[in-house]
Write a protein that holds these residues in place. Structure first.
Motif, PDB file in Angstrom:
ATOM      1  N   GLY A 117       0.801  -1.217   0.000  1.00 24.31           N
ATOM      2  CA  GLY A 117       0.000   0.000   0.000  1.00 24.31           C
ATOM      3  C   GLY A 117       0.831   1.263   0.000  1.00 24.31           C
ATOM      4  N   VAL A 118       0.195   2.370   0.333  1.00 32.23           N
ATOM      5  CA  VAL A 118       0.857   3.686   0.360  1.00 32.23           C
ATOM      6  C   VAL A 118       1.373   3.938   1.772  1.00 32.23           C
ATOM      7  N   PRO A 119       2.688   3.971   1.963  1.00 43.98           N
ATOM      8  CA  PRO A 119       3.225   4.187   3.312  1.00 43.98           C
ATOM      9  C   PRO A 119       3.151   5.648   3.734  1.00 43.98           C
ATOM     10  N   THR A 120       3.078   5.860   5.031  1.00 43.30           N
ATOM     11  CA  THR A 120       3.196   7.192   5.622  1.00 43.30           C
ATOM     12  C   THR A 120       4.535   7.268   6.338  1.00 43.30           C
ATOM     13  N   ILE A 121       5.370   8.204   5.899  1.00 43.21           N
ATOM     14  CA  ILE A 121       6.719   8.351   6.437  1.00 43.21           C
ATOM     15  C   ILE A 121       6.730   9.463   7.485  1.00 43.21           C
ATOM     16  N   HIS A 122       7.171   9.162   8.682  1.00 41.65           N
ATOM     17  CA  HIS A 122       7.380  10.169   9.720  1.00 41.65           C
ATOM     18  C   HIS A 122       8.871  10.484   9.751  1.00 41.65           C
ATOM     19  N   TYR A 123       9.209  11.756   9.475  1.00 40.05           N
ATOM     20  CA  TYR A 123      10.621  12.139   9.437  1.00 40.05           C
ATOM     21  C   TYR A 123      10.746  13.639   9.677  1.00 40.05           C
ATOM     22  N   PHE A 124      11.993  14.079   9.841  1.00 40.18           N
ATOM     23  CA  PHE A 124      12.266  15.502  10.029  1.00 40.18           C
ATOM     24  C   PHE A 124      11.932  16.311   8.785  1.00 40.18           C
ATOM     25  N   ASP A 125      11.593  17.561   8.992  1.00 39.73           N
ATOM     26  CA  ASP A 125      11.452  18.505   7.892  1.00 39.73           C
ATOM     27  C   ASP A 125      12.855  19.049   7.590  1.00 39.73           C
ATOM     28  N   PHE A 126      13.653  18.226   6.952  1.00 43.29           N
ATOM     29  CA  PHE A 126      15.089  18.464   6.785  1.00 43.29           C
ATOM     30  C   PHE A 126      15.439  18.447   5.306  1.00 43.29           C
ATOM     31  N   GLN A 127      14.807  19.360   4.559  1.00 35.61           N
ATOM     32  CA  GLN A 127      15.024  19.427   3.113  1.00 35.61           C
ATOM     33  C   GLN A 127      14.854  18.034   2.494  1.00 35.61           C
ATOM     34  N   SER A 128      15.669  17.698   1.504  1.00 35.20           N
ATOM     35  CA  SER A 128      15.631  16.357   0.913  1.00 35.20           C
ATOM     36  C   SER A 128      16.878  15.611   1.353  1.00 35.20           C
ATOM     37  N   ARG A 129      16.996  15.437   2.654  1.00 32.42           N
ATOM     38  CA  ARG A 129      18.239  14.937   3.229  1.00 32.42           C
ATOM     39  C   ARG A 129      17.977  13.865   4.280  1.00 32.42           C
ATOM     40  N   GLY A 130      19.041  13.120   4.576  1.00 33.45           N
ATOM     41  CA  GLY A 130      19.005  12.202   5.701  1.00 33.45           C
ATOM     42  C   GLY A 130      18.551  10.791   5.370  1.00 33.45           C
ATOM     43  N   ARG A 131      18.494   9.978   6.429  1.00 34.30           N
ATOM     44  CA  ARG A 131      18.116   8.571   6.272  1.00 34.30           C
ATOM     45  C   ARG A 131      16.671   8.428   5.804  1.00 34.30           C
ATOM     46  N   GLY A 132      15.816   9.390   6.176  1.00 30.77           N
ATOM     47  CA  GLY A 132      14.448   9.351   5.688  1.00 30.77           C
ATOM     48  C   GLY A 132      14.369   9.594   4.197  1.00 30.77           C
ATOM     49  N   GLN A 133      15.263  10.419   3.680  1.00 29.84           N
ATOM     50  CA  GLN A 133      15.232  10.734   2.254  1.00 29.84           C
ATOM     51  C   GLN A 133      15.597   9.529   1.396  1.00 29.84           C
ATOM     52  N   VAL A 134      16.505   8.699   1.851  1.00 38.45           N
ATOM     53  CA  VAL A 134      16.868   7.547   1.026  1.00 38.45           C
ATOM     54  C   VAL A 134      15.700   6.564   0.948  1.00 38.45           C
ATOM     55  N   VAL A 135      14.873   6.527   2.001  1.00 39.92           N
ATOM     56  CA  VAL A 135      13.649   5.724   1.932  1.00 39.92           C
ATOM     57  C   VAL A 135      12.714   6.303   0.867  1.00 39.92           C
ATOM     58  N   ARG A 136      12.575   7.619   0.869  1.00 42.71           N
ATOM     59  CA  ARG A 136      11.756   8.262  -0.167  1.00 42.71           C
ATOM     60  C   ARG A 136      12.316   7.965  -1.566  1.00 42.71           C
ATOM     61  N   LEU A 137      13.638   7.987  -1.713  1.00 37.79           N
ATOM     62  CA  LEU A 137      14.242   7.774  -3.030  1.00 37.79           C
ATOM     63  C   LEU A 137      13.880   6.415  -3.613  1.00 37.79           C
ATOM     64  N   MET A 138      13.857   5.377  -2.772  1.00 41.81           N
ATOM     65  CA  MET A 138      13.467   4.074  -3.304  1.00 41.81           C
ATOM     66  C   MET A 138      12.015   4.097  -3.771  1.00 41.81           C
ATOM     67  N   LEU A 139      11.150   4.734  -2.986  1.00 46.11           N
ATOM     68  CA  LEU A 139       9.749   4.842  -3.388  1.00 46.11           C
ATOM     69  C   LEU A 139       9.621   5.621  -4.696  1.00 46.11           C
ATOM     70  N   ILE A 140      10.339   6.729  -4.782  1.00 49.42           N
ATOM     71  CA  ILE A 140      10.294   7.557  -5.989  1.00 49.42           C
ATOM     72  C   ILE A 140      10.796   6.773  -7.198  1.00 49.42           C
ATOM     73  N   ASP A 141      11.942   6.110  -7.050  1.00 50.00           N
ATOM     74  CA  ASP A 141      12.526   5.381  -8.175  1.00 50.00           C
ATOM     75  C   ASP A 141      11.619   4.248  -8.639  1.00 50.00           C
ATOM     76  N   SER A 142      10.959   3.587  -7.704  1.00 52.66           N
ATOM     77  CA  SER A 142      10.097   2.446  -8.049  1.00 52.66           C
ATOM     78  C   SER A 142       8.739   2.886  -8.568  1.00 52.66           C
ATOM     79  N   GLY A 143       8.449   4.193  -8.476  1.00 52.56           N
ATOM     80  CA  GLY A 143       7.171   4.697  -8.943  1.00 52.56           C
ATOM     81  C   GLY A 143       6.062   4.604  -7.921  1.00 52.56           C
ATOM     82  N   ALA A 144       6.406   4.460  -6.649  1.00 54.66           N
ATOM     83  CA  ALA A 144       5.406   4.314  -5.592  1.00 54.66           C
ATOM     84  C   ALA A 144       5.008   5.674  -5.025  1.00 54.66           C
ATOM     85  N   ALA A 145       3.773   5.753  -4.576  1.00 54.38           N
ATOM     86  CA  ALA A 145       3.280   6.944  -3.892  1.00 54.38           C
ATOM     87  C   ALA A 145       3.544   6.814  -2.396  1.00 54.38           C
TER      88      ALA A 145
END
Length: 232
Positions: free
Chosen positions: A19-47
């Motif tokens: 499904g569509v995950p909800t990510i809880h992370y810092f409002d830290f630009q496009s940076r950090g360990r949370g961002q690499v999680v987003r990158l996999m979702l983005i690359d795979s085409g996931a929302a």
């Protein structure tokens, strides 16, 4: 209060990971360990849904907010899945999704090992980077890190990639196929401000530049970096 952003359109990749995950992370630009999680979702085409906490509000949220209930360590990123499953530990999440997606971690045991090994090196590097960058004495400690530990790790990774039969097959860590470890390595280089602008600090490292260029050329990642969703 934290604010929520939405990215992408639900896709087959979302179905694969539950499904569509909800990510809880810092409002830290496009940076950090949370961002690499987003990158996999983005690359795979996931929302995904993105709940961002400011650094000022985080201490209270950590004590009594939803993350404190979801993760006993109080660390983020924390991911909520639609089925109620809670995912913690960013690199474990990446490996978990790699298995669910049938991608991002290599096909052979040698490929999987090599991706894991490079990721572990980057984890050690990121730990030192975070300690220096968020030091109370940052003006002295971070430049020392840049000249010391950062250079040591970059040299080591460049040497590993040049010397590996797998890495010599293509631009990524295992050659022609991207892995979660490529995204992890890309993200720490981004967070250390080494891929922006003229890349002056990477000019001595052609193999790392090759990897960075390959990641940035991936269609979904290129689209993200060219959009207003990329926050620097």
């Amino acid at each position: 209060m934290p604010h929520t952003l939405s990215y992408g359109t639900e896709s087959a990749a979302n179905k694969a990971i539950g499904g569509v995950p909800t990510i809880h992370y810092f409002d830290f630009q496009s940076r950090g360990r949370g961002q690499v999680v987003r990158l996999m979702l983005i690359d795979s085409g996931a929302a995904y849904e993105d709940v961002r906490y400011t650094f000022d509000e985080w201490p209270e949220q950590k004590r009594s907010g939803p993350v404190a209930e979801m993760n006993p360590t109080g660390n983020i990123p924390v991911l909520e899945m639609p089925n109620g499953k809670i995912l913690t530990q960013s690199y474990a999440i990446l490996r978990h999704w790699s298995r669910q997606l049938g991608a991002y971690d290599g096909k052979t045991e040698d490929e999987k090992y090599w991706a894991d090994a490079i990721c572990d090196i980057v984890v050690d590097w990121r730990t030192l980077f975070i300690a220096a960058f968020f030091s109370d004495n940052q003006k002295e400690d971070y430049p020392k890190h840049q000249q010391g530990d950062r250079n040591r790790y970059i040299n080591a990774i460049e040497t590993h990639l040049k010397g590996s039969d797998l890495s010599r097959r293509g631009p990524y860590i295992i050659g022609k196929e991207v892995t979660y470890a490529d995204l992890v390595l890309f993200q720490v280089l981004h967070d250390e401000n080494m891929i922006q602008g003229e890349r002056a600090d990477l000019k001595q490292y052609p193999r790392l530049i090759q990897l960075v260029d390959a990641v940035l050329a991936r269609p979904n990642i290129k689209k993200f970096f060219d959009s207003s969703a990329y926050l620097g």
